[in-house]
Design a protein around this motif. Sequence first.
Motif, PDB file in Angstrom:
ATOM      1  N   ARG A  13       0.832  -1.205   0.000  1.00 61.88           N
ATOM      2  CA  ARG A  13       0.000   0.000   0.000  1.00 61.88           C
ATOM      3  C   ARG A  13       0.868   1.257   0.000  1.00 61.88           C
ATOM      4  O   ARG A  13       0.625   2.195  -0.766  1.00 61.88           O
ATOM      5  CB  ARG A  13      -0.922   0.018   1.234  1.00 61.88           C
ATOM      6  N   LEU A  16       2.489   1.624  -3.401  1.00 62.71           N
ATOM      7  CA  LEU A  16       1.571   2.114  -4.431  1.00 62.71           C
ATOM      8  C   LEU A  16       1.338   3.611  -4.297  1.00 62.71           C
ATOM      9  O   LEU A  16       1.326   4.344  -5.298  1.00 62.71           O
ATOM     10  CB  LEU A  16       0.241   1.362  -4.356  1.00 62.71           C
ATOM     11  N   ASP A  17       1.137   4.082  -3.071  1.00 56.70           N
ATOM     12  CA  ASP A  17       0.949   5.522  -2.868  1.00 56.70           C
ATOM     13  C   ASP A  17       2.188   6.300  -3.296  1.00 56.70           C
ATOM     14  O   ASP A  17       2.094   7.354  -3.929  1.00 56.70           O
ATOM     15  CB  ASP A  17       0.612   5.830  -1.408  1.00 56.70           C
ATOM     16  N   HIS A  63      -8.338 -11.418   2.520  1.00 57.99           N
ATOM     17  CA  HIS A  63      -8.066 -10.989   1.148  1.00 57.99           C
ATOM     18  C   HIS A  63      -9.214 -10.193   0.537  1.00 57.99           C
ATOM     19  O   HIS A  63      -9.238  -9.959  -0.669  1.00 57.99           O
ATOM     20  CB  HIS A  63      -7.719 -12.207   0.284  1.00 57.99           C
ATOM     21  N   ILE A  65     -11.338  -7.190  -0.843  1.00 58.04           N
ATOM     22  CA  ILE A  65     -10.908  -5.977  -1.530  1.00 58.04           C
ATOM     23  C   ILE A  65     -11.232  -4.711  -0.736  1.00 58.04           C
ATOM     24  O   ILE A  65     -10.699  -3.633  -1.023  1.00 58.04           O
ATOM     25  CB  ILE A  65     -11.539  -5.909  -2.938  1.00 58.04           C
ATOM     26  N   ASN A  71      -4.748  -7.745   1.782  1.00 50.05           N
ATOM     27  CA  ASN A  71      -4.960  -7.347   0.392  1.00 50.05           C
ATOM     28  C   ASN A  71      -4.498  -5.902   0.228  1.00 50.05           C
ATOM     29  O   ASN A  71      -5.091  -4.982   0.799  1.00 50.05           O
ATOM     30  CB  ASN A  71      -6.437  -7.480   0.006  1.00 50.05           C
ATOM     31  N   ALA A  72      -3.462  -5.702  -0.557  1.00 46.26           N
ATOM     32  CA  ALA A  72      -2.885  -4.361  -0.708  1.00 46.26           C
ATOM     33  C   ALA A  72      -3.817  -3.396  -1.420  1.00 46.26           C
ATOM     34  O   ALA A  72      -3.642  -2.185  -1.334  1.00 46.26           O
ATOM     35  CB  ALA A  72      -1.562  -4.449  -1.464  1.00 46.26           C
ATOM     36  N   ILE A  73      -4.827  -3.899  -2.133  1.00 40.29           N
ATOM     37  CA  ILE A  73      -5.788  -3.024  -2.792  1.00 40.29           C
ATOM     38  C   ILE A  73      -6.791  -2.465  -1.780  1.00 40.29           C
ATOM     39  O   ILE A  73      -7.314  -1.369  -1.941  1.00 40.29           O
ATOM     40  CB  ILE A  73      -6.538  -3.786  -3.914  1.00 40.29           C
ATOM     41  N   ARG A  95      -3.356   6.289  -4.002  1.00 42.75           N
ATOM     42  CA  ARG A  95      -3.690   5.308  -5.033  1.00 42.75           C
ATOM     43  C   ARG A  95      -5.181   5.303  -5.368  1.00 42.75           C
ATOM     44  O   ARG A  95      -5.587   4.719  -6.366  1.00 42.75           O
ATOM     45  CB  ARG A  95      -3.236   3.912  -4.609  1.00 42.75           C
ATOM     46  N   TYR A  96      -6.008   5.963  -4.561  1.00 38.35           N
ATOM     47  CA  TYR A  96      -7.453   6.026  -4.798  1.00 38.35           C
ATOM     48  C   TYR A  96      -7.892   7.372  -5.360  1.00 38.35           C
ATOM     49  O   TYR A  96      -9.076   7.691  -5.350  1.00 38.35           O
ATOM     50  CB  TYR A  96      -8.213   5.755  -3.497  1.00 38.35           C
ATOM     51  N   VAL A 107     -14.477   4.322  -5.948  1.00 37.27           N
ATOM     52  CA  VAL A 107     -13.941   3.680  -4.744  1.00 37.27           C
ATOM     53  C   VAL A 107     -14.920   3.844  -3.581  1.00 37.27           C
ATOM     54  O   VAL A 107     -15.141   2.916  -2.800  1.00 37.27           O
ATOM     55  CB  VAL A 107     -12.554   4.260  -4.396  1.00 37.27           C
TER      56      VAL A 107
END
Length: 198
Positions: A13, A16-17, A63, A65, A71-73, A95-96, A107
């Motif tokens: 996470r 990704l950011d 896991h 979402i 879950n990294a998403i 990331r969002y 989201v």
Amino acid sequence: MTNAADELADAVRRFLDAAVASRADDASLLSARRRVEQATAELTDSRRTEAGPIHTSAFRHAHSIVTGTANAIAPPVALTVTDGEVRGAFRLGKRYEGAPGLAHGGVLCLVLDHVLGEAALAQRVGGMTVGLDVRFLAPTRLESDLEVVARVDRVDGRKVHLVGAITHDGKPTATATAVFVQIDAAKAAELFPQLSAP
């Protein structure tokens, strides 16, 4: 208490950011890519398969979402249930992003749909979403403390009517109404065979 899978997801996470906000030069980006590819290769051989059950709930599992700590998403949204009402606390990182500095509306819909489903389950009237109406009342800023709340409004036969909202500092930024349709055990087994796998 976290485990290695949760810690990995949290690190991804943060990556990704950082990746979506990075202004690094090409050499640094290529170097990061090589390291990501190396880590991906290390994990690829040990991927889980769908042969057996991964979790025991269609909504809340490692896991997921939305709520999944592994879950990294997922943001992830930490949920509590009190008197059938479901509440969750979360933050949305870079990331969002939709519009600059703001959470993407899709989201917010994802979070609301999921937590509305949790509210239905909390009242033992879980089902499948057949309608979701979301109203955006104010911009939802990234990296802000958010709360989501959902509850069953009424049940009409197999139809479950739900209401929910996302708030910041007590003020709603998005509200939702939804209709879920309850499914019987046979249909649930058909849709989710992994939940009844030995």
